[in-house]
Each structure stands twice: as C-alpha cells, then as structure tokens.
Design a protein around this motif. Sequence first.
Motif, PDB file in Angstrom:
ATOM      1  N   GLU A  97      28.575   9.083   3.131  1.00 52.36           N
ATOM      2  CA  GLU A  97      28.597   9.991   4.129  1.00 52.36           C
ATOM      3  C   GLU A  97      28.526   9.138   5.475  1.00 52.36           C
ATOM      4  OE1 GLU A  97      28.964  13.126   4.442  1.00 52.36           O
ATOM      5  OE2 GLU A  97      28.949  13.188   2.180  1.00 52.36           O
ATOM      6  N   ALA A  98      28.056   7.942   5.274  1.00 51.06           N
ATOM      7  CA  ALA A  98      27.850   7.000   6.737  1.00 51.06           C
ATOM      8  C   ALA A  98      29.492   6.560   6.807  1.00 51.06           C
ATOM      9  CB  ALA A  98      27.060   5.742   6.533  1.00 51.06           C
ATOM     10  N   GLN A  99      30.086   5.974   5.884  1.00 51.60           N
ATOM     11  CA  GLN A  99      31.498   5.767   6.103  1.00 51.60           C
ATOM     12  C   GLN A  99      32.457   6.939   6.301  1.00 51.60           C
ATOM     13  OE1 GLN A  99      32.751   4.262   1.901  1.00 51.60           O
ATOM     14  NE2 GLN A  99      31.319   2.431   2.249  1.00 51.60           N
ATOM     15  N   SER A 100      32.121   8.292   6.036  1.00 46.59           N
ATOM     16  CA  SER A 100      32.989   9.332   6.377  1.00 46.59           C
ATOM     17  C   SER A 100      32.753   9.614   7.620  1.00 46.59           C
ATOM     18  CB  SER A 100      32.609  10.696   5.254  1.00 46.59           C
ATOM     19  OG  SER A 100      32.926  10.268   4.131  1.00 46.59           O
ATOM     20  N   ALA A 101      31.315   9.694   8.228  1.00 38.55           N
ATOM     21  CA  ALA A 101      31.085  10.029   9.568  1.00 38.55           C
ATOM     22  C   ALA A 101      31.624   8.882  10.532  1.00 38.55           C
ATOM     23  CB  ALA A 101      29.776   9.801   9.928  1.00 38.55           C
ATOM     24  N   GLU A 102      31.616   7.407  10.099  1.00 34.01           N
ATOM     25  CA  GLU A 102      32.176   6.656  10.914  1.00 34.01           C
ATOM     26  C   GLU A 102      33.788   6.828  11.055  1.00 34.01           C
ATOM     27  OE1 GLU A 102      32.184   1.615  11.111  1.00 34.01           O
ATOM     28  OE2 GLU A 102      31.608   2.587   9.339  1.00 34.01           O
ATOM     29  N   ALA A 103      34.470   7.037  10.178  1.00 30.98           N
ATOM     30  CA  ALA A 103      35.885   7.452  10.023  1.00 30.98           C
ATOM     31  C   ALA A 103      36.311   8.654  10.843  1.00 30.98           C
ATOM     32  CB  ALA A 103      36.519   7.695   8.620  1.00 30.98           C
ATOM     33  N   LEU A 104      35.441   9.601  10.675  1.00 28.96           N
ATOM     34  CA  LEU A 104      35.797  10.723  11.488  1.00 28.96           C
ATOM     35  C   LEU A 104      35.394  10.629  13.053  1.00 28.96           C
ATOM     36  CD1 LEU A 104      35.954  14.006  11.731  1.00 28.96           C
ATOM     37  CD2 LEU A 104      33.518  14.192  11.263  1.00 28.96           C
ATOM     38  N   LEU A 105      34.385  10.106  13.245  1.00 26.09           N
ATOM     39  CA  LEU A 105      33.915   9.741  14.745  1.00 26.09           C
ATOM     40  C   LEU A 105      35.041   8.919  15.374  1.00 26.09           C
ATOM     41  CD1 LEU A 105      30.188   9.200  14.275  1.00 26.09           C
ATOM     42  CD2 LEU A 105      31.394  11.163  15.438  1.00 26.09           C
ATOM     43  N   GLN A 106      35.578   7.847  14.647  1.00 27.49           N
ATOM     44  CA  GLN A 106      36.468   7.041  15.311  1.00 27.49           C
ATOM     45  C   GLN A 106      37.905   7.749  15.275  1.00 27.49           C
ATOM     46  OE1 GLN A 106      36.608   3.633  12.072  1.00 27.49           O
ATOM     47  NE2 GLN A 106      35.001   2.452  13.412  1.00 27.49           N
ATOM     48  N   ALA A 107      38.140   8.525  14.245  1.00 28.64           N
ATOM     49  CA  ALA A 107      39.387   9.387  14.522  1.00 28.64           C
ATOM     50  C   ALA A 107      39.353  10.248  15.808  1.00 28.64           C
ATOM     51  CB  ALA A 107      39.774  10.083  13.221  1.00 28.64           C
ATOM     52  N   SER A 108      38.174  10.590  16.212  1.00 30.15           N
ATOM     53  CA  SER A 108      38.016  11.501  17.404  1.00 30.15           C
ATOM     54  C   SER A 108      37.901  10.566  18.592  1.00 30.15           C
ATOM     55  CB  SER A 108      36.873  12.247  17.199  1.00 30.15           C
ATOM     56  OG  SER A 108      35.605  11.812  17.182  1.00 30.15           O
ATOM     57  N   GLY A 109      38.006   9.225  18.650  1.00 28.59           N
ATOM     58  CA  GLY A 109      37.997   8.149  19.687  1.00 28.59           C
ATOM     59  C   GLY A 109      36.582   7.817  20.141  1.00 28.59           C
ATOM     60  N   VAL A 110      35.593   7.932  19.070  1.00 29.27           N
ATOM     61  CA  VAL A 110      34.105   7.627  19.416  1.00 29.27           C
ATOM     62  C   VAL A 110      33.827   6.206  18.830  1.00 29.27           C
ATOM     63  CG1 VAL A 110      31.737   8.203  19.000  1.00 29.27           C
ATOM     64  CG2 VAL A 110      33.583   9.953  19.410  1.00 29.27           C
ATOM     65  N   VAL A 111      33.507   5.268  19.770  1.00 28.51           N
ATOM     66  CA  VAL A 111      33.161   3.864  19.331  1.00 28.51           C
ATOM     67  C   VAL A 111      31.715   4.169  18.422  1.00 28.51           C
ATOM     68  CG1 VAL A 111      32.437   1.529  19.930  1.00 28.51           C
ATOM     69  CG2 VAL A 111      34.152   2.995  21.162  1.00 28.51           C
ATOM     70  N   VAL A 112      31.809   3.476  17.146  1.00 29.33           N
ATOM     71  CA  VAL A 112      30.745   3.804  16.224  1.00 29.33           C
ATOM     72  C   VAL A 112      30.076   2.436  16.053  1.00 29.33           C
ATOM     73  CG1 VAL A 112      29.897   4.999  14.225  1.00 29.33           C
ATOM     74  CG2 VAL A 112      31.981   5.755  15.380  1.00 29.33           C
ATOM     75  N   SER A 113      28.962   2.323  15.551  1.00 29.26           N
ATOM     76  CA  SER A 113      28.218   1.261  15.159  1.00 29.26           C
ATOM     77  C   SER A 113      27.307   1.714  13.977  1.00 29.26           C
ATOM     78  CB  SER A 113      27.588   0.545  16.057  1.00 29.26           C
ATOM     79  OG  SER A 113      26.549   1.069  16.664  1.00 29.26           O
ATOM     80  N   VAL A 114      27.209   1.111  12.846  1.00 32.04           N
ATOM     81  CA  VAL A 114      26.330   1.659  11.802  1.00 32.04           C
ATOM     82  C   VAL A 114      25.521   0.131  11.331  1.00 32.04           C
ATOM     83  CG1 VAL A 114      25.836   2.438   9.516  1.00 32.04           C
ATOM     84  CG2 VAL A 114      27.871   3.336  10.928  1.00 32.04           C
TER      85      VAL A 114
END
Length: 385
Positions: free
Chosen positions: A260-277
């Motif tokens: 779920e963390a990987q899916s959330a990271e991919a979804l947020l990056q696809a929408s233009g959000v810079v993500v850090s986990v």
Amino acid sequence: MAGMSAAAEAKVSPGREFWLRRRGIQVRLFALSCLAFLAFPLSVVHDRNQALYVGLALFVLGYARVVIRNTPQLHTNRAPVTVAVTLICGLAMVPQLRYDWLSGLAFFSLVMLLINCPLRWWPALVVGHTVVFVAIAVGLLRVSADSVVILILLIAITSGVQVAIYNQIDTSMQLLQARAELTQLAVARERLRIARDLHDILGQRLSAVTLKADLAARMVDSAPDRAVTEMAEVAEVARDALAEVRAAVSGYRKVSLAVEAQSAEALLQASGVVVSVRGTLDDLPEPIEECAAWLIREAATNIVRHARARRCAIAVTRREGRFILEVHDDGVGAGLTGAPPSGTGLTGLAERVELVGGDLCVGPRDGWFVLRAELPQTVAPMVKG
C-alpha cells in the motif's frame, strides 16, 4: 424470575416482540391444558347438582380470559377483576363439591394468580393463598389433618412447578433471542466491513483511473504511444480494483502495508506530488499491518482528491511498544483553523484504529496537514482488523 414489567415490555423491538409472542403461546398452552383436570369435578357435578355446570362454565371462561389477557406479556396484572370474580365463583362451589373441588381450585387459582400478578407479589400471594385454603378446609369442610397436609403440599408443588416452568420458558426464549441478536449483529458488522473496504478500495483505485485517463486524453495527439501506455495502466488498475472488490466481499482480502505504501507513492507521484517514505514497514501483526495499510491508502486518496498538495511525507516510527504512522501533506488542509470535516473515509479509519486499540488524530500542525495514528505493536488474540 420469569416475565417483565409492563413498562419494560411496552417498548420492544420487532425481534423481541416475536420472542414474547412465542413465549406467550407456550405459557398459554400450558395453562389452558390444565383445564383437563376439571374432568373429575364434572363427573361429581353430574351425580350431585347439574346446576353447578353453570358455575363451572363461568369458572372456565374466567380462567381462560385471565390466561389469554396475560400472554404474551406475563405478570402484568391485566385482569384483576376477572381473577377476583373467578375465584369467588370457584369458592362458591366449595360447599357443594367439598374437598375434591377445593384441592382442584387451589391449583387453578394459583395458576391464575401467578400468571396475572407481578413477580414481586408472588411470595405474599403463595402464603396468603395457602392460609385461606387451609382455613376453608379446616373451618368449613372439617377435613382431617392428613388432607390439610396434602392440600399444603399441593399448593407448594403447584407454585414451585409454575416458577420452574416460567423460568425455563423465559431462559429458552432469552437464549433464542440472544442468538437472533448475535446473528443480526454479525450481519451488521459484516455490512460495515464491506462498506469500509469498498470505500477505501474504490476511492484510491478510481482516483488513479481518473488521473491516468485524464493524462492519456491530453497525450492522445502529442504522445500517442504514452497515451496507450497510460490506458493500459488504467485497465490494469481497473482489473486490480475488481479483484480487490471481490476479495473484500468474500472476506478473504489481505492488505500489505509495504504494498500500500508503494501504491500510494506511485499514485501521489503520478498526480505531481513529491513523496518521501521512511521507516520500517514490516514485522507487524496482521491486524495492525492491515489497519496501517488502510490508513496510508485513505490518506493518499484524500491528498489526490482534495488536498491539492505539492509535498507529502509518510513516516513510520516505533516507540515504547507503539507503532506510529504519520502522513504529512502541505495541501489546503494545512491552513485549517478548526477541526477537519469528517466523512465516510475518516469515520471508517477511526473505526479501524479503535478496533485494534489505537488512537487516531487528524488535523493541521506546523504548516502541514497531519494524519497521525498510534497503534499497538502487539494485539490481543480476539482483535481482528
């Protein structure tokens, strides 16, 4: 003790009403079947005075009315006048029918009194009833001491048997009602689980489908190959969503925190959000891991759909036996001055966190909008996600 007060039984659910009706039928059949004991007085009446048939008929009608009036709601004193008139009618026949009728009357009168009268009256009723009938037997009929002892034993056995029967009927009815209520509760909990799962699954997956479909639509002319790739990913997301919905409905869906963390990271990056986990996402009991996974999924979905954020940080820490998950974003929620608006997603998350014994806090903090959950690293065997 069997029965309930009139006030308590006045407000009953449809299920409770069904069990009351069923209990009432059982008590009614028991009480009315006792009329078979009138066979002996009838034979005596035929030999002595046939005019007593009228008295016995009135007694039977009064007895039946008391029984019917007080079922299914027992011991509610619904027919006090009928009880009194029926007893007077029965006592009036004692001089003619003598001790044989008196002993039968002792039985029938106890049945009527204990069905009609509230439970708190029972001890006084049984004692008073015994005194009255012993006085009639000794003072009016002049029966022997053996007959008096038999009469007292008859009254004691009758009252004891009735109490036992009422308790047995009530216990069985309460057990059946409890089973019905547990079944209804299980159905309600399963519906709630499915509703939560469907909301969390479809919320993220449909957000991803919408995002990628819009991106593909914009690339149809400028980058058709990229548009085809995006649409292929849309189809893949839709298939995954369908599989997850089927698994959620069947109750065999297992959620992984790392996935779920990987899916959330991919979804947020696809929408233009810079993500850090950051943090360790494994080595958790299944209910805790599942709850944390749902938290990340719902947080990511809300960021994409509502937050208009540019940055997001997902942090996992462990401290003093607690698993702490925080999701920060710099979207519109960071500027809220009051409590964030509650919705189906946040309500579902709060329920999930509560089920595993954790705490959930959502709101603005230090220029970020923060979803913070503290979960136990161990979970009791009974707790399920």
